[in-house]
Design a protein around this motif. Structure first.
Motif, PDB file in Angstrom:
ATOM      1  N   LYS A   1       0.825  -1.210   0.000  1.00 29.28           N
ATOM      2  CA  LYS A   1       0.000   0.000   0.000  1.00 29.28           C
ATOM      3  C   LYS A   1       0.863   1.266   0.000  1.00 29.28           C
ATOM      4  O   LYS A   1       0.635   2.192  -0.777  1.00 29.28           O
ATOM      5  N   THR A   2       1.869   1.273   0.875  1.00 30.27           N
ATOM      6  CA  THR A   2       2.748   2.446   0.938  1.00 30.27           C
ATOM      7  C   THR A   2       3.530   2.590  -0.364  1.00 30.27           C
ATOM      8  O   THR A   2       3.702   3.698  -0.888  1.00 30.27           O
ATOM      9  N   THR A   3       3.972   1.465  -0.896  1.00 36.07           N
ATOM     10  CA  THR A   3       4.692   1.473  -2.180  1.00 36.07           C
ATOM     11  C   THR A   3       3.824   2.097  -3.267  1.00 36.07           C
ATOM     12  O   THR A   3       4.282   2.953  -4.036  1.00 36.07           O
ATOM     13  N   PHE A  63       1.826  11.012   5.543  1.00 35.60           N
ATOM     14  CA  PHE A  63       2.536   9.740   5.621  1.00 35.60           C
ATOM     15  C   PHE A  63       2.126   8.921   6.837  1.00 35.60           C
ATOM     16  O   PHE A  63       1.603   9.438   7.820  1.00 35.60           O
ATOM     17  N   GLN A  64       2.418   7.636   6.719  1.00 37.08           N
ATOM     18  CA  GLN A  64       2.136   6.692   7.803  1.00 37.08           C
ATOM     19  C   GLN A  64       2.946   7.054   9.057  1.00 37.08           C
ATOM     20  O   GLN A  64       2.427   7.045  10.159  1.00 37.08           O
ATOM     21  N   GLU A  65       4.197   7.412   8.853  1.00 33.32           N
ATOM     22  CA  GLU A  65       5.060   7.667  10.018  1.00 33.32           C
ATOM     23  C   GLU A  65       5.116   9.165  10.296  1.00 33.32           C
ATOM     24  O   GLU A  65       6.089   9.835   9.978  1.00 33.32           O
ATOM     25  N   MET A  88      -3.421   9.676   1.696  1.00 27.15           N
ATOM     26  CA  MET A  88      -3.236   9.467   3.139  1.00 27.15           C
ATOM     27  C   MET A  88      -2.887   8.008   3.386  1.00 27.15           C
ATOM     28  O   MET A  88      -3.620   7.110   2.976  1.00 27.15           O
ATOM     29  N   ASP A  89      -1.762   7.787   4.063  1.00 26.83           N
ATOM     30  CA  ASP A  89      -1.265   6.429   4.283  1.00 26.83           C
ATOM     31  C   ASP A  89      -1.452   6.021   5.743  1.00 26.83           C
ATOM     32  O   ASP A  89      -0.664   6.412   6.600  1.00 26.83           O
ATOM     33  N   GLU A  90      -2.482   5.252   6.001  1.00 28.86           N
ATOM     34  CA  GLU A  90      -2.808   4.806   7.364  1.00 28.86           C
ATOM     35  C   GLU A  90      -2.581   5.931   8.369  1.00 28.86           C
ATOM     36  O   GLU A  90      -1.839   5.766   9.346  1.00 28.86           O
ATOM     37  N   PRO A  91      -3.209   7.077   8.145  1.00 23.41           N
ATOM     38  CA  PRO A  91      -2.855   8.246   8.949  1.00 23.41           C
ATOM     39  C   PRO A  91      -3.264   8.134  10.416  1.00 23.41           C
ATOM     40  O   PRO A  91      -2.725   8.856  11.239  1.00 23.41           O
TER      41      PRO A  91
HETATM   42 MG   LIG Z   1       2.411   0.972   4.682  1.00 26.35          MG
END
Ligand SMILES: [Mg+2]
Ligand SMILES: Nc1ncnc2c1ncn2[C@@H]1O[C@H](COP(=O)(O)OP(=O)(O)OP(=O)(O)O)[C@@H](O)[C@H]1O
Length: 276
Positions: free
Chosen positions: A44-46, A80-82, A158-161
């Motif tokens: 997903k992030t990719t 981002f997720q992080e 939005m990545d797993e925000p």
């Molecule tokens: Mg990810």
């Protein structure tokens, strides 16, 4: 607005080869809120990094507004997720939010206005002068969201925000994203591994298989545009949809498609009307 065609991404290096994404094809219309759900490690992030022009696909292409992505598109923002690593610890909250606006060359008065509006819409007006490390995890994530909003993007990724915030904050942030989406008509691609969140937020849910990743199914979410945490989540239709997504993900892990009564019911349902 977004057109992902035959996207493949293979990471190579240090004697290791990982096929993160095998073959992804889907589109997102202008002003649509689409959730992407899939198991951890499925790419997903990719995928978001390829859409955001931060990674070059191994094969296939991404078009944003009809133009092929070769670097970060100008009218796109990413949360981002992080989030812990996406804010600059030496800058105050207001400076973090303002930073990307400097690229847009808006006047400093306009920048101040955008920063103040964005912080107000995430409920952080009082934290403008604080440093990120003085804030809780949920507040830091809201700063990252404010930064994306201040930029006034046409497309928001939005990545797993909300993965690292408590349940109550998460519910509030979900409603914030849906509210902003309805107000501003932005195109949002929202990645999550939480099935309930995907069904609650999305107008459409794309279900990804586990690696090697393909789109397992696309599902219209025919819930009313007015959603709220109390009533939507206990609606019988919500339960049906989440059960269906869950079954699809299980099937994806086994590598078989689901062919049951529910799929037919769901595919026979007319698409929901767009919010005003
Ligand atoms: Mg990810
Ligand atoms: N920079 C990299 N170099 C090599 N392999 C990578 C790199 N980034 C990701 N991968 C690999 O690609 C695969 C997909 O990773 P990715 O982070 O896109 O998954 P994800 O769906 O976002 O997972 P999660 O839900 O845990 O965030 C994983 O097997 C991962 O190990």
């Amino acid at each position: 607005m977004l057109d992902v065609r035959g996207l493949k991404k293979v990471y190579e290096g240090s004697g290791r080869r990982v096929e993160a994404v095998r073959d992804l094809t889907f589109t997102v219309d202008a002003g649509e809120l689409v959730c992407l759900v899939g198991p951890s490690g499925c790419g997903k992030t990719t995928l978001l990094k390829c859409v955001g022009g931060l990674l070059t696909p191994t094969a296939g292409e991404v078009l944003v507004g009809g133009r092929r992505v070769t670097g970060p598109p100008p009218d796109m923002a990413v949360v981002f997720q992080e989030y812990g690593r996406s804010l600059f610890p030496w800058m105050r909250v207001r400076e973090n939010v303002e930073l990307p606006l400097k690229q847009k060359k808006s006047s400093s008065a306009r920048r101040r206005e955008l920063v103040a509006d964005a912080l107000a819409s995430v409920g952080l007006t009082d934290a403008a002068g604080a440093y990120p490390w003085q804030l809780s995890g949920g507040m830091q994530q809201r700063v990252a969201i404010a930064r994306a909003l201040a930029y006034e993007p046409d497309v928001l990724l939005m990545d797993e925000p909300f993965a690292a915030v408590d349940a109550q904050t998460r519910a509030d942030l979900e409603d914030l994203v849906r509210g902003l989406w309805r107000q501003r008509g932005i195109t949002i691609l929202f990645v999550t591994h939480d099935i309930d969140e995907a069904v609650y937020l999305g107008e459409r849910v794309l279900i990804l298989s586990s690696s090697p990743t393909v789109v397992q199914e696309q599902l219209k979410i025919d819930l009313p545009a007015d959603r709220d945490q109390l009533h939507t989540r206990v609606a019988p239709r919500f339960a049906e949809l989440r059960t269906h997504v869950y079954e699809q993900i299980q099937a994806a892990k086994r590598g078989t498609p689901v062919a049951d009564r529910l799929v037919k019911d769901l595919t026979d349902t007319p698409p929901p009307s767009k919010p005003q």
